[in-house]
Enzyme design. Structure first.
Site, PDB file in Angstrom:
ATOM      1  CB  CYS A   5      -0.947  -0.001   1.193  1.00  0.00           C
ATOM      2  SG  CYS A   5      -2.045  -1.436   1.240  1.00  0.00           S
ATOM      3  CG  HIS A  11      -3.275   3.336   1.943  1.00  0.00           C
ATOM      4  ND1 HIS A  11      -3.804   2.944   0.729  1.00  0.00           N
ATOM      5  CD2 HIS A  11      -3.343   2.241   2.756  1.00  0.00           C
ATOM      6  CE1 HIS A  11      -4.166   1.675   0.806  1.00  0.00           C
ATOM      7  NE2 HIS A  11      -3.896   1.234   2.022  1.00  0.00           N
ATOM      8  CG  ASN A  43      -6.622  -1.087   1.102  1.00  0.00           C
ATOM      9  OD1 ASN A  43      -5.912  -0.673   0.200  1.00  0.00           O
ATOM     10  ND2 ASN A  43      -6.129  -1.537   2.247  1.00  0.00           N
TER      11      ASN A  43
END
Length: 309
Positions: free
Chosen positions: A111, A236, A266
């Site tokens: 990520c 993020h 996500n």
């Protein structure tokens, strides 16, 4: 000499998977998912490959930058779901763009991948080794989740985001960056032997909030910028609770923190470039604004980038 973002682009699969759809797949509910994650729906790629999604995002970013693929010096693609073991997905995108001979490679930082890649691009530009760099974050996480594991399958989505950065002589610049990794914590978020994402959510929450707060303060101090001077934080998009906790720790009001996790879930390395693109298109980012980006991902990896757009 500075590093300036001159184009952004995204690709989001047309297929939408809602929380109500997930109720039919695993033992969960819209209320459970929404209250714990902030996610309402996510995009799932069916026919689209990661190369296709990344290429479409790249084409949009290049159009906005008014550059041809041949004018690029470098393509960096961040992903944890490459299309093939090799060659790199960046090379596959290079071929689709017809950017013949352009230096291209993937990086794997989960990520945190996009901000890792942006940091690398900044280094190439400021060292004089590159002028125009295409940075892509792209994921097909629907192929990396166990659809019987309700703790993870509800979280992730597919998509791609891209930016073009170039050498600049004006005030736009990447002002400060800092990246970290800690391999001893890999068990908190990793892929098992089947390639499925596994995570220890409670432990990860604490580490994520603390680590991102610390690295954000580090880049702000490095640039001589106070938290209240930041125009917009683009974190993020992992979990709305993490995002809210981070904003509280930094004492930054929620209206200065960009959130779109409710729409896409996500998307790992794709989440920050997708969010940046949307923030610009919605008028929440304008030239001269101070933008703070931060992420944490498997590795563990984490970092932050402070830039003047």
């Amino acid at each position: 000499m500075g590093t300036k973002i001159i184009g952004t682009g995204v690709y989001l699969p047309k297929n939408v998977l809602t929380n109500f759809d997930l109720e039919k797949i695993v033992d969960t509910s819209d209320e459970w998912i929404t209250t714990r994650t902030g996610i309402k729906e996510r995009r799932i790629a069916k026919e689209e490959t990661i190369t296709y999604m990344a290429t479409q995002a790249a084409k949009e970013a290049l159009r906005e930058a008014n550059l041809s693929p041949e004018e690029l010096d470098l393509i960096i693609l961040a992903t944890l779901t490459p299309q093939k073991r090799f060659p790199s997905t960046a090379c596959l995108v290079q071929a689709q763009l017809k950017a013949k001979g352009v230096y291209a490679f993937d990086i794997s930082a989960a990520c945190s991948g996009f901000i890792y890649a942006l940091d690398i691009a900044d280094s190439f530009i400021k060292s004089g080794k590159a002028k125009n760099v295409l940075v892509i974050g792209a994921e097909k996480l629907s192929e990396a989740v166990d659809w019987e594991d309700r703790s993870t399958c509800v979280l992730f989505g597919d998509g791609a985001g891209a930016v073009v950065v170039t050498r600049s002589e004006d005030k736009s610049d990447i002002l400060a960056t800092r990246m970290y990794a800690e391999g001893s914590l890999e068990e908190l978020l990793h892929a098992d032997n089947c390639g499925y994402i596994r995570m220890k959510g409670r432990e990860l929450f604490k580490v994520a909030v603390r680590s991102m707060e610390e690295v954000c303060r580090e880049v702000l101090e490095k640039a001589g910028v106070k938290p209240e001077e930041v125009s917009l934080v683009i974190p993020h998009q992992a979990n709305v609770r993490i995002i809210n906790a981070l904003a509280e720790k930094l004492n930054i009001p929620k209206e200065k923190v960009f959130v779109n996790i409710q729409k896409y879930g996500n998307t790992s390395a794709a989440s920050i470039p997708i969010a940046l693109h949307e923030a610009i298109k919605e008028g929440k980012v304008k030239r001269g604004d101070l933008i703070l980006m931060t992420a944490m991902g498997g590795g563990l990896t984490w970092g932050a980038v402070l830039l003047r757009y």
